[in-house]
Design a protein around this motif. Structure first.
Motif, PDB file in Angstrom:
ATOM      1  N   GLU A   5      -3.104  11.422  -6.738  1.00 53.33           N
ATOM      2  CA  GLU A   5      -3.551  10.114  -6.257  1.00 53.33           C
ATOM      3  C   GLU A   5      -4.877   9.687  -6.879  1.00 53.33           C
ATOM      4  O   GLU A   5      -5.060   8.516  -7.218  1.00 53.33           O
ATOM      5  CB  GLU A   5      -3.677  10.155  -4.728  1.00 53.33           C
ATOM      6  N   ALA A   6      -5.781  10.626  -7.041  1.00 47.43           N
ATOM      7  CA  ALA A   6      -7.095  10.273  -7.578  1.00 47.43           C
ATOM      8  C   ALA A   6      -7.003   9.737  -9.002  1.00 47.43           C
ATOM      9  O   ALA A   6      -7.824   8.915  -9.418  1.00 47.43           O
ATOM     10  CB  ALA A   6      -8.022  11.487  -7.534  1.00 47.43           C
ATOM     11  N   GLU A   7      -6.010  10.178  -9.747  1.00 50.30           N
ATOM     12  CA  GLU A   7      -5.884   9.747 -11.137  1.00 50.30           C
ATOM     13  C   GLU A   7      -5.203   8.392 -11.255  1.00 50.30           C
ATOM     14  O   GLU A   7      -5.595   7.566 -12.088  1.00 50.30           O
ATOM     15  CB  GLU A   7      -5.098  10.799 -11.937  1.00 50.30           C
ATOM     16  N   GLY A  37      -5.879   2.948   0.563  1.00 49.50           N
ATOM     17  CA  GLY A  37      -6.684   2.695  -0.624  1.00 49.50           C
ATOM     18  C   GLY A  37      -5.912   2.688  -1.930  1.00 49.50           C
ATOM     19  O   GLY A  37      -6.500   2.496  -2.991  1.00 49.50           O
ATOM     20  N   LEU A  38      -4.596   2.885  -1.879  1.00 51.56           N
ATOM     21  CA  LEU A  38      -3.761   2.902  -3.086  1.00 51.56           C
ATOM     22  C   LEU A  38      -2.831   1.699  -3.046  1.00 51.56           C
ATOM     23  O   LEU A  38      -1.775   1.729  -2.412  1.00 51.56           O
ATOM     24  CB  LEU A  38      -2.968   4.202  -3.171  1.00 51.56           C
ATOM     25  N   TRP A  39      -3.239   0.617  -3.718  1.00 51.24           N
ATOM     26  CA  TRP A  39      -2.497  -0.638  -3.676  1.00 51.24           C
ATOM     27  C   TRP A  39      -1.649  -0.802  -4.927  1.00 51.24           C
ATOM     28  O   TRP A  39      -2.020  -0.346  -6.012  1.00 51.24           O
ATOM     29  CB  TRP A  39      -3.453  -1.821  -3.543  1.00 51.24           C
ATOM     30  N   TYR A  40      -0.532  -1.458  -4.748  1.00 51.42           N
ATOM     31  CA  TYR A  40       0.336  -1.760  -5.876  1.00 51.42           C
ATOM     32  C   TYR A  40       0.823  -3.199  -5.762  1.00 51.42           C
ATOM     33  O   TYR A  40       0.758  -3.824  -4.705  1.00 51.42           O
ATOM     34  CB  TYR A  40       1.530  -0.801  -5.922  1.00 51.42           C
ATOM     35  N   SER A  76      -3.298   0.104 -12.994  1.00 52.04           N
ATOM     36  CA  SER A  76      -2.614  -0.992 -12.315  1.00 52.04           C
ATOM     37  C   SER A  76      -1.201  -0.523 -11.982  1.00 52.04           C
ATOM     38  O   SER A  76      -0.466  -0.085 -12.872  1.00 52.04           O
ATOM     39  CB  SER A  76      -2.560  -2.234 -13.213  1.00 52.04           C
ATOM     40  N   ALA A  94       0.851  -1.190   0.000  1.00 48.06           N
ATOM     41  CA  ALA A  94       0.000   0.000   0.000  1.00 48.06           C
ATOM     42  C   ALA A  94       0.883   1.234   0.000  1.00 48.06           C
ATOM     43  O   ALA A  94       1.709   1.421   0.896  1.00 48.06           O
ATOM     44  CB  ALA A  94      -0.930   0.001   1.202  1.00 48.06           C
ATOM     45  N   LYS A 101      -5.236   5.959  -9.198  1.00 41.19           N
ATOM     46  CA  LYS A 101      -6.019   4.857  -8.637  1.00 41.19           C
ATOM     47  C   LYS A 101      -6.709   4.044  -9.728  1.00 41.19           C
ATOM     48  O   LYS A 101      -7.066   2.890  -9.511  1.00 41.19           O
ATOM     49  CB  LYS A 101      -7.063   5.393  -7.647  1.00 41.19           C
ATOM     50  N   ARG A 102      -6.899   4.663 -10.890  1.00 43.31           N
ATOM     51  CA  ARG A 102      -7.567   3.963 -11.987  1.00 43.31           C
ATOM     52  C   ARG A 102      -6.636   3.010 -12.719  1.00 43.31           C
ATOM     53  O   ARG A 102      -7.089   2.239 -13.567  1.00 43.31           O
ATOM     54  CB  ARG A 102      -8.132   4.983 -12.983  1.00 43.31           C
TER      55      ARG A 102
END
Length: 388
Positions: A132-134, A66-69, A139, A62, A136-137
């Motif tokens: 961050e918001a961008e 909410g931002l997973w990689y 992979s 993370a 998240k869409r």
């Protein structure tokens, strides 16, 4: 005495087995034989290959709530495969994907509304510098810096690569400052085949405040990595419409646009009258042919003038040709039909013609200067932005 033994004697002489059938025939029990099974010779049986090992468990992390990689495992070849494919023009055209590299270029793309699909990064610091918001869409895949260095086109890679959907100019959100300083100045690129030149021209177009850039067929793909690198983010500051036929160019120009041209085959300054300006020539909608090209096509005649003379009307489009091919007859025909001129940048005798990118920069910024001066002189007749 012999009578009692007769039944016993008959019993001993009676044959054993099934009783005789009526008519004196004895029943015979047939032998049942099963069919013989013929065994074919068999070759040594090959053992099936062992099943492939199960894929390693995906290790995740993370970067933020909410931002997973995903962490790429050893031997993961996705980065090399994706980069190799994305560098192919055929893949870009068929699948509508482009490859972007570097923090600034990816950030400009995200802020302009480009859609990310996959981001490869070497450290979490790269993700923290992006909106961050961008991201998240997309992979997110964390890879080793050595892997990015192997597939990067940069001398000093930054450790950040991205696969994006090819941007649609109609759906992009260009920077507000760019839109506020945009002028009714358009650029048409004709036969610009050098990636570095095209990228530099796009950068100059964005800096001069061009309304849009049109690329005809014969130009290099604007989404080639070398063009992107030379453009320095210009792709996400000015609309770029590529692969146009000359028949469709007028439909992408505002009504009443005057088209002027500048190419490396312009006549020398000796053909111009002495003095700072050439004699004014009233353009006609259909100019007489000047000469014929190698294929016998008529090349329209255009009035020639120095670039620093008045030529920037509202609106105006500038055509820049490639250094090798020059301008096509269709470009000259379009200029003649709109009353355009051939613009000449005089150089010292004996010096070769200017590079296409340098010539485009000179003419674009001169066009910007003339449009702004015209705006001041006409007292706001045409509402143009004045840089602060």
């Amino acid at each position: 005495m012999a009578a009692p033994w007769r039944p016993l004697w008959r019993a001993l002489l009676r044959p054993r087995g099934p009783r005789a059938e009526p008519g004196g025939r004895r029943g015979v029990r047939a032998l049942r034989r099963s069919p013989v099974r013929v065994l074919q010779p068999q070759s040594p049986r090959e053992e099936p290959p062992p099943p492939p090992p199960p894929p390693p468990a995906v290790e995740r992390g993370a970067a933020a709530p909410g931002l997973w990689y995903e962490k790429a495992a050893a031997g993961d070849r996705r980065l090399g495969k994706v980069v190799t494919i994305a560098k192919s023009k055929k893949f870009r055209d068929n699948h509508g994907k482009v490859l972007l590299e570097g923090h600034r270029l990816i950030k400009d793309a995200l802020e302009a509304g480009a859609v990310p699909q996959t981001l490869f990064f070497s450290t979490l610091r790269h993700l923290k510098l992006l909106p961050e918001a961008e991201i998240k869409r997309a992979s997110l895949v964390k890879v080793k810096f050595e892997d990015i260095k192997t597939w990067s086109d940069l001398v000093t890679p930054q450790g950040l690569l991205g696969i994006f959907s090819k941007p649609d100019p109609a759906k992009m959100s260009y920077p507000a400052a760019q839109l506020a300083n945009s002028l009714p100045l358009l650029l048409i690129c004709d036969n610009i085949r050098d990636p570095g030149n095209l990228g530099t021209i796009l950068r100059s177009a964005a800096g001069a405040g061009c309304e849009k850039v049109l690329l005809t067929k014969g130009c290099v793909d604007p989404w080639e990595p070398k063009v992107l690198r030379a453009g320095m983010g210009a792709h996400f500051r000015v609309p770029i419409i590529a692969s146009l036929d000359w028949d469709s160019v007028p439909t992408n120009l505002p009504a009443g646009t005057q088209v002027c041209v500048a190419d490396n085959n312009a006549p020398s300054s000796s053909s111009l009258p002495r003095g700072a300006a050439s004699a004014p020539v009233k353009p006609s909608p259909r100019a007489a042919p000047e000469h014929e090209d190698e294929e016998g096509a008529a090349i329209p005649e255009l009035a020639v003038q120095h670039y620093y003379e008045d030529w920037a009307k509202v609106p105006v489009a500038l055509v820049v040709g490639g250094e090798t091919q020059g301008l096509s007859p269709a470009a000259l025909g379009l200029a003649a039909s709109t009353g355009g001129r051939r613009l000449l940048i005089p150089v010292v005798p004996g010096v070769d013609s200017l590079n296409s990118a340098i010539a485009a920069g000179i003419l674009l910024f001169e066009g910007r200067r003339q449009l702004l001066c015209r705006h001041k002189q006409e007292d706001g007749r045409h509402k143009l932005p004045v840089p602060g």
